[in-house]
Scaffold this motif. Sequence first.
Motif, PDB file in Angstrom:
ATOM      1  N   ARG A   2       1.650   9.846   2.937  1.00 57.39           N
ATOM      2  CA  ARG A   2       0.475   9.427   2.168  1.00 57.39           C
ATOM      3  C   ARG A   2      -0.516  10.575   2.000  1.00 57.39           C
ATOM      4  NH1 ARG A   2      -0.938   4.782   0.471  1.00 57.39           N
ATOM      5  NH2 ARG A   2      -3.150   5.141   0.413  1.00 57.39           N
ATOM      6  N   SER A   3      -1.116  10.623   0.807  1.00 65.32           N
ATOM      7  CA  SER A   3      -2.188  11.616   0.585  1.00 65.32           C
ATOM      8  C   SER A   3      -3.506  11.018   1.082  1.00 65.32           C
ATOM      9  CB  SER A   3      -2.300  11.924  -0.908  1.00 65.32           C
ATOM     10  OG  SER A   3      -1.092  12.487  -1.362  1.00 65.32           O
ATOM     11  N   THR A   4      -4.309  11.890   1.682  1.00 64.54           N
ATOM     12  CA  THR A   4      -5.592  11.437   2.234  1.00 64.54           C
ATOM     13  C   THR A   4      -6.713  12.353   1.727  1.00 64.54           C
ATOM     14  OG1 THR A   4      -5.373  12.988   4.059  1.00 64.54           O
ATOM     15  CG2 THR A   4      -4.437  10.755   4.392  1.00 64.54           C
ATOM     16  N   ASN A 104       0.220   8.231  -4.002  1.00 60.23           N
ATOM     17  CA  ASN A 104       0.175   7.086  -3.068  1.00 60.23           C
ATOM     18  C   ASN A 104       0.686   5.821  -3.736  1.00 60.23           C
ATOM     19  OD1 ASN A 104      -0.788   8.657  -0.989  1.00 60.23           O
ATOM     20  ND2 ASN A 104      -2.946   8.144  -1.340  1.00 60.23           N
ATOM     21  N   CYS A 107       4.324   6.029  -3.778  1.00 56.22           N
ATOM     22  CA  CYS A 107       4.862   5.868  -2.416  1.00 56.22           C
ATOM     23  C   CYS A 107       4.941   4.390  -2.041  1.00 56.22           C
ATOM     24  CB  CYS A 107       3.930   6.531  -1.404  1.00 56.22           C
ATOM     25  SG  CYS A 107       4.322   8.226  -1.110  1.00 56.22           S
ATOM     26  N   GLU A 108       3.933   3.644  -2.517  1.00 59.88           N
ATOM     27  CA  GLU A 108       3.884   2.214  -2.175  1.00 59.88           C
ATOM     28  C   GLU A 108       4.874   1.402  -3.016  1.00 59.88           C
ATOM     29  OE1 GLU A 108      -0.922   2.862  -1.703  1.00 59.88           O
ATOM     30  OE2 GLU A 108      -0.167   1.359  -3.112  1.00 59.88           O
ATOM     31  N   ARG A 378      -8.066   4.249  -7.133  1.00 62.03           N
ATOM     32  CA  ARG A 378      -6.879   3.388  -7.017  1.00 62.03           C
ATOM     33  C   ARG A 378      -7.207   1.965  -7.484  1.00 62.03           C
ATOM     34  NH1 ARG A 378      -4.471  -0.362  -4.413  1.00 62.03           N
ATOM     35  NH2 ARG A 378      -2.350  -0.186  -3.588  1.00 62.03           N
TER      36      ARG A 378
END
Length: 389
Positions: A2-4, A104, A107-108, A378
């Motif tokens: 995950r990117s943060t 993200n 990724c989800e 998001r």
Amino acid sequence: MRSTAQSVLARCDELAAITDEPGQITRWFHSPAMQQANALVGDWMREAGLEVRVDAAFNLIGRWPSSNPKAKTFVLGSHLDTVRHAGKYDGPLGVIAALACVANLKCEGGSLPFHLEVVGFSDEEGLRYQTTYLGSQAMAGTLRPADLARVDEKGIEEARRAKSEFLGYAELHIEQGPVLESKGLATAAVSAIAGQSRIAVELTGHAGHAGTTPMKLRQDALCAAAPIIAAAEKCGVLATVGQLAVEPGASNVIPSRVVLSLDVRHALDLQRLEACARLKAVAEAESKKRGVKLRWQIIQQTKSVPCAPELTALMRKAVALHQTRALELPSGAGHDAAAFAKLCPVTMLFVRCKGGLSHHPDESVAAGDVGVALTVLRDFLMLLKERHE
Ligand code: HGY
Ligand code: MN
Ligand code: MN
């Protein structure tokens, strides 16, 4: 993975090391550093599973196609070029945060009912040609022959895209002002982007000996320029002389030629144009008084652009999910969103920056605020998805 906010800031640091001027952050249109920047961010886009290309205006484009080939495209963009001796975040934060948000979602296992593109525009600041929005205007098809004449790149107009392709555009950008900090807020939506006039003022007098030429017989180009600069400071709108060239540039020679840049801004176009007219009148009077020739060249004028109410309402709704107040702020700074508005509805998300400082190496953002902005972006995309499913 995950990117943060931390990984976004780390990438801003990595990108900041790519510069055309060692010891400071400077990247101008289609320079070696900009080509390296496109390569690095392009690799990050590929890592996120996007289809990556660079268009004829050297804009970097990462595309996440929808399963519906007939869908329109929504763009998340900002710019990868910089001013001279810039900070790390003006432009790059918007591109890298947008990419993190998309990565993200992918990724989800998310999917969107529209194609999504992350775009790193090639020239928002205009450092190389003093024109702004070169990359985004090329995509919008609004470059004029005069702009193209200034640009030593052939075929740049092939970057043009059709209005019918686009659903909308959103740009995450540091506020570059003090309001969010003063209100204790991390983010806000943007209501409008101020217009700007970029003018080159050339004054041509006559060189002469500093020790033998009587003051009243001089045609001193710099003495003609000084009142113009003083008038800009007091002209009632935001006016800046950022560049000043003096020839021949010797301490014992009367200046024969001066070229100065004028950057004039106001939220209302009429106020800006009236201020420019007042400054031109001062320039004409001062040059006439000294027998100095004046050339007043409007390099570029961009009108104020309102953000699209329906998209901005959605952005505010997303902000309101994470903050007690969801404001709409006007932008005194220009942004690629202003050029993209020719193609489709646009909106922006401002992120608080320390002291409102920008166009300065000490530009900085807090990881916590970047974290809020990532979540807001998001949620904005999820609200958009709901609307278009
Ligand atoms: O100058 C501006 O407003 C923007 O940073 N290009
Ligand atoms: Mn910017
Ligand atoms: Mn800028």
